[in-house]
Design a protein around this motif. Structure first.
Motif, PDB file in Angstrom:
ATOM      1  N   ALA A 149      -7.899  -6.584   5.150  1.00  0.00           N
ATOM      2  CA  ALA A 149      -7.239  -6.382   6.016  1.00  0.00           C
ATOM      3  C   ALA A 149      -5.865  -6.156   6.125  1.00  0.00           C
ATOM      4  N   LYS A 150      -5.515  -6.750   4.906  1.00  0.00           N
ATOM      5  CA  LYS A 150      -3.886  -6.099   4.484  1.00  0.00           C
ATOM      6  C   LYS A 150      -3.374  -4.570   4.177  1.00  0.00           C
ATOM      7  N   PRO A 151      -2.876  -4.213   4.600  1.00  0.00           N
ATOM      8  CA  PRO A 151      -2.689  -2.533   3.959  1.00  0.00           C
ATOM      9  C   PRO A 151      -3.129  -2.643   2.614  1.00  0.00           C
ATOM     10  N   GLY A 152      -3.403  -1.366   2.332  1.00  0.00           N
ATOM     11  CA  GLY A 152      -3.829  -1.435   1.227  1.00  0.00           C
ATOM     12  C   GLY A 152      -4.392  -2.316   0.500  1.00  0.00           C
ATOM     13  N   GLY A 153      -5.441  -3.152   0.988  1.00  0.00           N
ATOM     14  CA  GLY A 153      -5.602  -4.056   0.404  1.00  0.00           C
ATOM     15  C   GLY A 153      -7.355  -4.128  -0.139  1.00  0.00           C
ATOM     16  N   VAL A 160     -11.394  -4.105 -15.290  1.00  0.00           N
ATOM     17  CA  VAL A 160     -11.042  -3.184 -16.350  1.00  0.00           C
ATOM     18  C   VAL A 160     -10.545  -2.096 -16.412  1.00  0.00           C
ATOM     19  N   ASP A 161     -10.146  -1.834 -15.018  1.00  0.00           N
ATOM     20  CA  ASP A 161      -9.630  -0.537 -14.528  1.00  0.00           C
ATOM     21  C   ASP A 161      -8.653   0.049 -13.750  1.00  0.00           C
ATOM     22  N   TYR A 162      -8.235   1.191 -13.779  1.00  0.00           N
ATOM     23  CA  TYR A 162      -6.579   1.408 -13.473  1.00  0.00           C
ATOM     24  C   TYR A 162      -6.987   1.092 -11.721  1.00  0.00           C
ATOM     25  N   GLU A 163      -5.616   1.150 -10.390  1.00  0.00           N
ATOM     26  CA  GLU A 163      -5.985   0.981  -9.087  1.00  0.00           C
ATOM     27  C   GLU A 163      -5.375   2.405  -8.479  1.00  0.00           C
ATOM     28  N   VAL A 164      -6.526   2.183  -7.671  1.00  0.00           N
ATOM     29  CA  VAL A 164      -6.566   3.787  -6.674  1.00  0.00           C
ATOM     30  C   VAL A 164      -6.614   3.530  -5.409  1.00  0.00           C
ATOM     31  N   ALA A 165      -6.015   2.187  -4.822  1.00  0.00           N
ATOM     32  CA  ALA A 165      -5.478   2.005  -3.650  1.00  0.00           C
ATOM     33  C   ALA A 165      -5.268   0.701  -3.126  1.00  0.00           C
ATOM     34  N   SER A 166      -4.489   0.051  -4.027  1.00  0.00           N
ATOM     35  CA  SER A 166      -4.161  -1.161  -3.837  1.00  0.00           C
ATOM     36  C   SER A 166      -3.048  -1.536  -4.455  1.00  0.00           C
ATOM     37  N   ASP A 167      -2.382  -0.640  -4.343  1.00  0.00           N
ATOM     38  CA  ASP A 167      -0.613  -0.718  -4.992  1.00  0.00           C
ATOM     39  C   ASP A 167       0.331  -1.774  -4.334  1.00  0.00           C
ATOM     40  N   ARG A 168      -0.561  -1.349  -2.660  1.00  0.00           N
ATOM     41  CA  ARG A 168       0.455  -1.878  -1.896  1.00  0.00           C
ATOM     42  C   ARG A 168       0.345  -3.789  -2.045  1.00  0.00           C
ATOM     43  N   PRO A 169      -0.784  -4.232  -1.980  1.00  0.00           N
ATOM     44  CA  PRO A 169      -0.233  -5.404  -1.940  1.00  0.00           C
ATOM     45  C   PRO A 169      -0.296  -5.818  -3.629  1.00  0.00           C
TER      46      PRO A 169
END
Length: 416
Positions: A123-127, A158-167
């Motif tokens: 529910a948090k932005p980018g969570g 083990v991957d990169y982070e597509v959308a959760s840079d904000r948290p």
């Protein structure tokens, strides 16, 4: 006379070749039939010869690898049930396609509040990370974590982070930040928020920060924070690599992007491995990622991914890996992410894994079917090798192929 002899020889050659090819295809068809085992699915539970085979193979293996077409509702249900059946033989970890720190955050929320905890995190932005915004995928994580409540590293990202840079950036801000790193970290956080604000305003995926951000901003934070903890250092490294990988993609350098991502996947797995293995190099785990990542040998992305590393690592430790490629049924939809609205929608399979596998689909019309690729390998030569590249890759890239006939698209994981 010489011309006539050449013509006769040529005609005879093509006659023999054609008949040989037809015989080879007929033998392959019979072998596929003989290798097939049904998988039964009733009231949310799996059973039957195929399920028993997968459980038995998993018990004998150190690594159980599930390479999938993303978005099949029934596949995470199967993975959770398999993990439950394999837990008693030592399975303690699940490797997933998110960054290490986001996996840790998800596990902490699951440990505290189960599926509701995951709902709160998302529910948090980018969570919401990729893939686990699907209902069945989120529930799989909750079910598997519930099996191992006292293990703090069940989920291994083990991957990169597509959308959760904000948290991730919020988490970094909450650490003991060196004075020298405060300004660069603030600048990086501001750039991320500006990019996301523009994405929401224009509904244009090019402004998702992982694709629009400048890797130099992360590099500045890293250089200004020389005494960072291992977790902070790993998270900053993830952010920098994410931006570098996606910059290749945006610039039209697809192979370079895939190769850089593979290097990160392998690097992250080996970091986890150093932490979880015992002195004998033993630890049992399940990995569930896109099929290209778990394909043995040269993958469909022309890289050597975890599907090559993990079986070799298991053999070095005196064990083995077993791998299964899971595909949707014929004409079945899967859940595909709509990046404009950041929501999952039912759509035809898009990753191309089903291409060229008509011989398998032809014999899985009546129900879910598991095919043993090991039994087909001696036949994959000649015309079958040169004209059935996708089948050839599936036969040698996986130990089993599971076609989930009647499968459905995963649903959206509802959260505020």
């Amino acid at each position: 006379m010489r011309t006539l002899k050449i013509l006769v020889c040529s005609t005879l050659f093509w006659f023999l070749y054609s008949n040989f090819s037809l015989a080879a295809e007929d033998s392959l068809s019979k072998a596929i039939t003989q290798s097939a085992q049904p998988l039964h699915f009733n009231n949310g539970n799996f059973s039957g010869p195929a399920f028993d085979t997968l459980v038995e193979q998993g018990k004998q293996a150190q690594f159980f690898l599930i390479g999938e077409e993303h978005g099949i509702a029934e596949n995470p249900m199967l993975a959770a049930q398999l993990f439950a059946a394999l837990k008693g033989s030592g399975y303690q970890h699940l490797v997933i396609e998110v960054s290490p720190q986001i996996a840790k955050m998800m596990e902490q929320h699951l440990a505290k509040d189960g599926l509701e905890g995951l709902r709160q995190l998302f529910a948090k932005p980018g969570g919401e990370p990729a893939f686990f915004g699907m209902q069945q995928e989120a529930k799989m994580l909750a079910d598997i974590k519930a099996l191992l409540p006292d293990n703090n590293d069940v989920l291994l990202g083990v991957d990169y982070e597509v959308a959760s840079d904000r948290p991730l950036l919020q988490w970094l801000q909450e650490q003991e930040v060196l004075d020298s790193a405060k300004a660069p970290l603030t600048q990086l956080t501001h750039a991320s928020q500006q990019s996301w604000d523009r994405y929401y305003q224009e509904k244009n995926p090019q402004y998702i920060f992982s694709f629009a951000g400048d890797p130099a901003l992360v590099k500045d934070v890293i250089e200004s924070w020389p005494s960072a903890s291992n977790d902070v250092d790993w998270t900053l490294h993830e952010l920098q690599k994410t931006l570098e990988i996606n910059r290749y993609w945006v610039q039209g350098q697809g192979w370079q992007s895939n190769q850089a991502r593979v290097e990160l996947l392998r690097e992250n797995f080996l970091k986890h491995w150093q932490q979880i293995k015992d002195q004998a190099g033993q630890a049992k785990l399940m990995a569930k990622l896109g099929a290209s990542h778990l394909m043995r040998g040269l993958s469909s992305n022309a890289t050597f991914d975890l599907g090559t590393l993990l079986p070799e690592l298991a053999e070095i430790n005196g064990g083995k890996a077993v791998s299964v490629m899971v595909l949707p049924g014929a004409k079945s939809n899967v859940a595909v992410l709509d990046p404009v609205n950041w929501a999952f929608q039912p759509a035809p399979a898009k990753d191309g894994y089903t291409k060229g596998l008509q011989a398998l689909y032809a014999q899985s019309k009546d129900g879910m079917m598991l095919f043993d690729m090991k039994k087909l390998r001696p036949m994959m030569k000649g015309k079958l090798k040169t004209e059935s590249l996708e089948l050839y890759r599936a036969v040698f890239g996986f130990d089993y192929v599971l076609i989930m006939t009647g499968s459905t698209a995963s649903a959206e994981f509802e959260h505020q």
